[in-house]
Design an enzyme around this catalytic site. Structure first.
Site, PDB file in Angstrom:
ATOM      1  N   ARG A 109       0.988  -1.220  -0.035  1.00  0.00           N
ATOM      2  CA  ARG A 109      -0.027   0.126  -0.045  1.00  0.00           C
ATOM      3  C   ARG A 109       0.849   1.262   0.263  1.00  0.00           C
ATOM      4  NH1 ARG A 109      -3.544  -0.764   4.367  1.00  0.00           N
ATOM      5  NH2 ARG A 109      -1.930   0.691   5.529  1.00  0.00           N
ATOM      6  N   TYR A 130     -14.021  19.917 -14.274  1.00  0.00           N
ATOM      7  CA  TYR A 130     -14.409  18.781 -14.555  1.00  0.00           C
ATOM      8  C   TYR A 130     -15.860  18.344 -13.730  1.00  0.00           C
ATOM      9  CZ  TYR A 130     -14.194  13.619 -14.715  1.00  0.00           C
ATOM     10  OH  TYR A 130     -14.375  12.154 -15.077  1.00  0.00           O
ATOM     11  N   ASP A 139      -5.899  20.920 -12.147  1.00  0.00           N
ATOM     12  CA  ASP A 139      -5.907  19.691 -12.955  1.00  0.00           C
ATOM     13  C   ASP A 139      -5.303  20.237 -14.195  1.00  0.00           C
ATOM     14  OD1 ASP A 139      -6.960  17.609 -14.721  1.00  0.00           O
ATOM     15  OD2 ASP A 139      -8.823  17.715 -13.718  1.00  0.00           O
ATOM     16  N   LYS A 183      -6.146   9.350 -19.005  1.00  0.00           N
ATOM     17  CA  LYS A 183      -6.391   9.958 -20.541  1.00  0.00           C
ATOM     18  C   LYS A 183      -4.988   9.909 -21.339  1.00  0.00           C
ATOM     19  CE  LYS A 183     -10.219  10.774 -18.779  1.00  0.00           C
ATOM     20  NZ  LYS A 183     -10.631  12.052 -17.851  1.00  0.00           N
TER      21      LYS A 183
HETATM   22  C1  LIG Z   1     -11.020  12.163 -16.721  1.00  0.00           C
HETATM   23  C2  LIG Z   1     -10.884  13.523 -15.944  1.00  0.00           C
HETATM   24  C3  LIG Z   1     -10.819  13.318 -14.388  1.00  0.00           C
HETATM   25  C4  LIG Z   1     -10.941  12.199 -13.849  1.00  0.00           C
HETATM   26  O1  LIG Z   1     -10.030  11.141 -14.053  1.00  0.00           O
HETATM   27  P1  LIG Z   1     -10.463   9.651 -13.877  1.00  0.00           P
HETATM   28  O2  LIG Z   1      -9.245   8.860 -13.917  1.00  0.00           O
HETATM   29  O3  LIG Z   1     -11.612   9.426 -14.915  1.00  0.00           O
HETATM   30  O4  LIG Z   1     -11.330   9.622 -12.334  1.00  0.00           O
HETATM   31  C5  LIG Z   1     -10.169  14.555 -14.102  1.00  0.00           C
HETATM   32  N1  LIG Z   1     -10.107  15.739 -14.822  1.00  0.00           N
HETATM   33  C6  LIG Z   1     -10.225  15.660 -15.953  1.00  0.00           C
HETATM   34  C7  LIG Z   1     -10.070  17.046 -16.867  1.00  0.00           C
HETATM   35  C8  LIG Z   1     -10.599  14.574 -16.703  1.00  0.00           C
HETATM   36  O5  LIG Z   1     -11.032  14.755 -18.177  1.00  0.00           O
END
Ligand SMILES: *Cc1c(COP(=O)(O)O)cnc(C)c1O
Length: 411
Positions: free
Chosen positions: A76, A129, A201, A226
């Site tokens: 962990r 988001y 982000d 992504k």
């Molecule tokens: C998809 C996304 C997230 C969240 O990511 P996950 O891996 O799906 O939890 C956060 N910020 C943005 C801009 C995203 O496109």
């Protein structure tokens, strides 16, 4: 200092500071000498690490909080594969260290909980988001943390919204549904002048195209799901922090029990090797599609940070090193059932959540907003992820899709 045992992730090739990012991407996180010469760091599928002697645990108890301690004691807390991914992302972005997380949303939640506490106030960009917004609206109030949304282009104007208890300013540039590009250095200046932190982000630009830490960001998060993983085959997140915040954030996210698997960390590392070539192709094709859409009579507006009509384009040109494959466009007002016809007629642009993989995707966006964006034209907003298909085929697909719309909207 006692050398930690089993510190096989302690000597990742430190990229030469003169190397360009394309070169760094081929080296970050790798350590063949510690892994039988294997080019790639192996997948350490281990919940448990055997301690060779009693002092191993003592070392960990004394040094476990030291960022330079790289012993592995229990799954962990990480393993050599997850540590390599954390180091690679942090070094590419220019931050101190990374923390692997099981998803991008977990990275957001973990990082916010690590720095905010009951009684605190957070300023959040209104174009963030959608699921992050659910956390700010639904979860954090139960823990005594209040949120105010600010208009994405407010810049230094956020000063007027800062309260004595504002702990955090949260940005997403560009916002992944309406694409306004916030002025990150301006937000950082105001946040820091008031003793608040700036969290970003940075999923859209990735650590390759936006160097968060040279623009004043304190904590950067990525949905590695992504572009970093890049193949639509794993959920993964990462938090990168400054040196000043690392121990606090690591302590909190590890106490909360967050970790990701070595298999997914491996996919993240593998994605990094081709990040630059993939992003350049996404960038080229997305710009070609965006410019093509601008010429179409059915289209009211294209929202792409690299095009002058996108709010924050000047900031984009000043601070970003490239654009990626995700952008928005607005169809002139049509009945909703025609939006359905358009979407369902497309063959290469599949309907789906997420983005950042090799494949093209489309979805309609209905952004929940406190500050309706004057910048978004009336009509129906769509979001495209332009994948790695031949751009001619993508344009032909969009063309046949738009031809399903009746002529009134072609005026
Ligand atoms: C998809 C996304 C997230 C969240 O990511 P996950 O891996 O799906 O939890 C956060 N910020 C943005 C801009 C995203 O496109």
């Amino acid at each position: 200092m006692t050398q930690p045992r089993f510190s096989s992730a302690s000597t990742h090739t430190m990229p030469d500071s003169t190397w360009r990012d394309d070169t760094r991407l081929t080296h970050l996180g790798r350590d063949p000498a510690s892994h039988a010469g294997a080019v790639n760091i192996p997948v350490y599928r281990s919940s448990t690490f055997i301690w060779p002697d009693t002092s191993t645990l003592e070392d960990y108890q004394h040094q476990g909080a030291d960022p330079n301690y790289r012993g592995h004691i229990y799954g962990r807390n990480g393993n050599p594969t997850t540590a390599a991914f954390e180091d690679a992302v942090a070094q590419l972005e220019g931050g101190f260290r990374g923390l692997i997380m099981p998803s991008g949303l977990a990275a957001i939640v973990g990082a916010v909980l690590a720095v905010a506490q009951a009684g605190d106030h957070i300023l959040v960009t209104d174009n963030c988001y959608w699921h992050a917004r659910q956390v700010f609206d639904q979860v954090l109030p139960r823990y005594g943390i209040d949120t105010t949304y600010f208009a994405p282009m407010l810049g230094e104007g956020i000063g007027a919204l800062i309260r004595p208890n504002t702990r955090l300013v949260y940005a997403e540039a560009p916002g992944s549904s309406t694409f306004e590009v916030q002025d990150i250095p301006a937000l950082a200046r105001v946040a820091h002048a008031h003793g608040a932190l700036l969290m970003l982000d940075n999923t859209w630009a990735t650590p390759l195209f936006f160097k968060a830490f040279s623009h004043g960001v304190d904590i950067s998060i990525h949905a590695a799901t992504k572009y970093l993983v890049g193949h639509s085959d794993a959920m993964l997140g990462v938090i990168v922090t400054t040196e000043a915040l690392y121990a606090q954030v690591r302590g909190a996210v590890r106490h909360l029990g967050y970790i990701a698997s070595a298999d997914d960390a491996y996919l993240g590392l593998r994605g990094l090797r081709t990040l630059s070539v993939r992003l350049r192709q996404h960038e080229r094709s997305a710009l070609a599609v965006a410019r093509w859409l601008q010429q179409r009579p059915e289209v009211a507006q294209v929202l792409h940070p690299a095009l002058p009509e996108c709010p924050g384009h000047d900031v984009f040109k000043r601070d970003f090193l490239g654009s990626t494959g995700l952008f928005g466009f607005v169809l002139k007002p049509i009945p909703q059932h025609l939006a359905k016809t358009f979407l369902e007629s497309l063959r290469l642009f599949a309907m789906g959540a997420s983005w950042g993989g090799f494949e093209s995707l489309i979805r309609q966006q209905i952004p929940p907003r406190d500050h309706p964006s004057a910048a978004v034209a009336p009509g129906l907003l769509f979001r495209l992820h332009v994948g790695l298909e031949a751009v001619e085929d993508l344009l032909a697909d969009l063309q046949q899709g738009l031809e399903h719309l009746p002529s009134p909207c072609k005026t």
